[in-house]
Scaffold this active site. Structure first.
Site, PDB file in Angstrom:
ATOM      1  CE  LYS A  12     -18.639  40.565 -11.237  1.00 23.60           C
ATOM      2  NZ  LYS A  12     -18.203  39.279 -10.715  1.00 23.60           N
ATOM      3  CG  ASP A  37     -20.584  32.363 -10.088  1.00 19.44           C
ATOM      4  OD1 ASP A  37     -21.216  33.280 -10.642  1.00 19.44           O
ATOM      5  OD2 ASP A  37     -19.673  32.569  -9.249  1.00 19.44           O
ATOM      6  CG  HIS A  88     -18.927  37.680 -15.528  1.00 20.40           C
ATOM      7  ND1 HIS A  88     -18.527  38.995 -15.533  1.00 20.40           N
ATOM      8  CD2 HIS A  88     -18.215  37.066 -14.557  1.00 20.40           C
ATOM      9  CE1 HIS A  88     -17.590  39.161 -14.621  1.00 20.40           C
ATOM     10  NE2 HIS A  88     -17.383  38.010 -14.012  1.00 20.40           N
ATOM     11  CB  SER A 143     -14.949  36.392 -14.413  1.00 18.83           C
ATOM     12  OG  SER A 143     -14.010  35.582 -13.739  1.00 18.83           O
ATOM     13  CG  ASN A 194     -17.443  43.283 -14.404  1.00 20.51           C
ATOM     14  OD1 ASN A 194     -16.868  42.990 -15.437  1.00 20.51           O
ATOM     15  ND2 ASN A 194     -16.885  43.149 -13.210  1.00 20.51           N
ATOM     16  CG  HIS A 254     -14.719  34.622  -8.974  1.00 19.94           C
ATOM     17  ND1 HIS A 254     -14.955  34.931  -7.650  1.00 19.94           N
ATOM     18  CD2 HIS A 254     -14.367  35.770  -9.587  1.00 19.94           C
ATOM     19  CE1 HIS A 254     -14.773  36.232  -7.485  1.00 19.94           C
ATOM     20  NE2 HIS A 254     -14.421  36.762  -8.636  1.00 19.94           N
ATOM     21  CD  GLU A 282     -16.513  31.743 -13.008  1.00 15.21           C
ATOM     22  OE1 GLU A 282     -16.595  32.602 -13.897  1.00 15.21           O
ATOM     23  OE2 GLU A 282     -15.557  31.691 -12.226  1.00 15.21           O
TER      24      GLU A 282
END
Ligand SMILES: *Cc1c(COP(=O)(O)O)cnc(C)c1O
Length: 387
Positions: free
Chosen positions: A239, A205, A208, A180, A47, A133, A176
Site C-alpha cells: 500500500k 496491523d 494503511h 481500511s 492504496n 480485515h 488495525e
C-alpha cells in the site's frame, strides 16, 4: 456443493456480484478502464498513498535486483530462497518499527493467516475488533482459538469482555491502526494500557498506516509512542510503500518462533528479490523524505476542506481513507457510476466487505492527486450527493 447458477443470480439481483475489469495505468494517478475508449479517470481507489509505486528510486532498485538476481527467488526462505536482500529488508523494517527483529511474508493476507494460528490455538482466546480485515478474521478462525469480537474501537466493551472471559493462557488482542474501509483510527495508547493491565499480547496491523503516519513513517504506533508495547507490529509493503509483501516486527525470540511456526512463511516461496529491493528502497525513502508524508497530509486536508465548505456534513475521519456512506449496495453502485461519468474512479465498497446497509464510496487520497484533481473530485462528489 453450492448451486453456482442460483448463487450467481442471487448475487447479481442483490447488486453484490463482483467482476473484474482491467485497468490501464496512465501514470500520475490516472487510469483508463479497458473497453472505455481512451477516457481517463482520476483514480481515488488506489492504496499507493505516497505514489511510491511509480517512484524512480523503487523502479531503479527493482531493476538492479532483477539484473543481478533474476526474477524469482526459487525456493522458500528455509530452503535456498533466503537471500541477503530479505535480511537487509528485515533489518530496515525492524529499525523503522523500533523492534529487535522482523520477518517478511508473501502478502498481508499470508502474514495474518500465518502469525495468528502460530500464536494461539484451541485453548486460547483471541480478541478481535469487529471491523478487522478479512485476513485477520481468517487467521483467527484458522487458529481454532476462541474468537471474541468486540465492538469497533470500543475499549469499554473490550474491557468488559476481558474481565468476563479471562482464562489460564495469555490472550491475544488484534487490531488495525487505521481501518481500511472506515479510515478511522484505533485508540492505541488506551489499548496498550488495557493490554498491560490484563496481561495480553497485542498485535497491530498497520497496513494503511505504514509510510503515512509517524515521524519516520513507522505508522500510528510510532506517532503515539507505543512501539515498544506493541508485541507484534504487522504491516504491508503493497500500500503506502508501493511494493508488495508484508512484515511483522517483534522481539528476537518472537521472530525466531514465527519463522519456525508460521505455516504461510515456512511453506511458501520467498519474495522475489526485485520486490524485496523495491520494498527496501521504500522503507529508506519514507525515513529520509518526511516531506513525502507532509505533502500527502496537505492534500488530504485540502480535499476534506473542500467537502466541508461545499456543505458535506458527515464525518470525514482522520486519515487518507474517506468513506462516503451511501447505504444500499445498488445505490452505492449507482453513485460510483455517476462519478465515473464525471471522470472520477472511486469504488463502491459493499457487503460482505462492509456490514449490511453500510455500502459506501471509498475515496483514498494519494500523492498523485493535484489540487485541481482534488477540486474536480470534490465538486463531482457534492453534485452526485445532491449537496
Ligand atoms: C490490505 C490489507 C491486508 C492484506 O494485505 P495484502 O498484502 O494486500 O495481502 C491485511 N490487513 C489489512 C488491514 C489490509 O488493509
Amino acid at each position: 456443493m453450492v448451486d453456482l447458477k442460483a448463487w450467481l443470480n442471487q448475487q447479481r439481483e442483490g447488486g453484490r456480484l463482483r467482476s473484474l475489469r482491467p485497468v490501464i495505468r496512465r501514470g500520475n494517478g490516472r487510469i483508463t478502464l479497458a473497453g472505455d475508449d481512451d477516457r481517463e479517470l482520476l483514480d481515488f481507489s488506489s492504496n499507493d498513498y505516497l505514489a511510491l509505486a511509480e517512484h524512480p528510486a523503487l523502479i531503479a532498485a527493482a531493476q538492479q535486483a532483477l539484473r543481478r538476481f533474476g526474477t524469482g527467488s526459487g525456493a522458500s526462505r528455509l530452503m535456498s530462497g533466503d537471500l541477503v536482500i530479505h535480511h537487509e529488508l528485515e533489518d530496515a523494517v525492524a529499525r523503522l518499527k523500533g523492534k529487535e527483529a522482523a520477518l517478511t511474508f508473501g502478502s498481508g493476507y499470508m502474514a495474518n493467516t500465518g502469525i495468528i494460528p502460530a500464536l494461539v490455538g484451541r485453548h486460547d482466546l483471541v480478541f478481535s475488533d469487529r471491523l478487522n480485515h478479512a485476513s485477520i478474521h481468517d487467521g483467527c478462525r484458522l487458529s481454532g482459538a476462541r474468537l471474541v469480537r468486540f465492538h469497533h474501537n470500543d475499549l469499554n466493551h473490550l474491557e468488559e469482555l476481558l474481565k468476563k472471559k479471562q482464562g489460564a493462557t495469555t490472550p491475544l488482542i488484534v487490531v488495525e491502526s487505521i481501518y481500511s474501509m472506515d479510515g478511522d483510527r484505533c485508540p492505541l495508547r488506551e489499548l496498550v494500557e488495557l493490554k498491560e493491565r490484563f496481561g495480553c499480547l497485542l498485535m497491530v496491523d498497520e497496513a494503511h498506516a505504514t509510510g503515512v503516519f509517524g515521524e519516520n513513517g513507522g505508522g500510528v504506533s510510532e506517532e503515539e509512542g507505543v512501539s515498544g508495547a506493541v508485541d507484534l507490529a504487522m504491516g504491508t509493503f503493497g500500500k503506502g510503500l508501493g511494493s508488495y509483501g508484508a512484515y511483522v516486527a517483534a522481539n528476537r525470540e518472537m521472530i525466531e518462533y514465527l519463522l519456525n511456526r508460521a505455516r504461510s512463511f515456512i511453506f511458501s516461496t520467498a519474495l522475489p528479490p526485485s520486490v524485496a529491493a523495491a520494498s527496501l528502497a521504500a522503507v529508506g525513502l519514507i525515513r529520509q523524505e518526511p516531506n513525502l508524508r507532509r505533502k500527502l497530509h496537505e492534500k488530504i486536508d485540502y480535499f476534506k476542506m473542500l467537502l466541508r465548505t461545499g456543505g458535506y456534513t458527515a464525518d470525514l475521519g482522520p486519515s487518507q481513507i474517506i468513506p462516503i456512506l451511501i447505504g444500499e449496495s445498488k445505490a452505492a453502485l449507482n453513485k460510483a457510476h455517476l462519478l465515473r461519468q464525471q471522470g472520477i474512479f472511486a469504488t463502491a465498497v459493499r457487503p460482505p466487505t462492509v456490514p449490511n446497509g453500510t455500502a459506501r464510496l471509498r475515496f483514498s487520497i494519494t500523492s498523485h492527486h493535484s489540487p485541481a484533481d482534488l477540486a474536480q473530485a470534490a465538486k463531482a462528489l457534492l453534485e452526485i450527493m445532491d449537496i
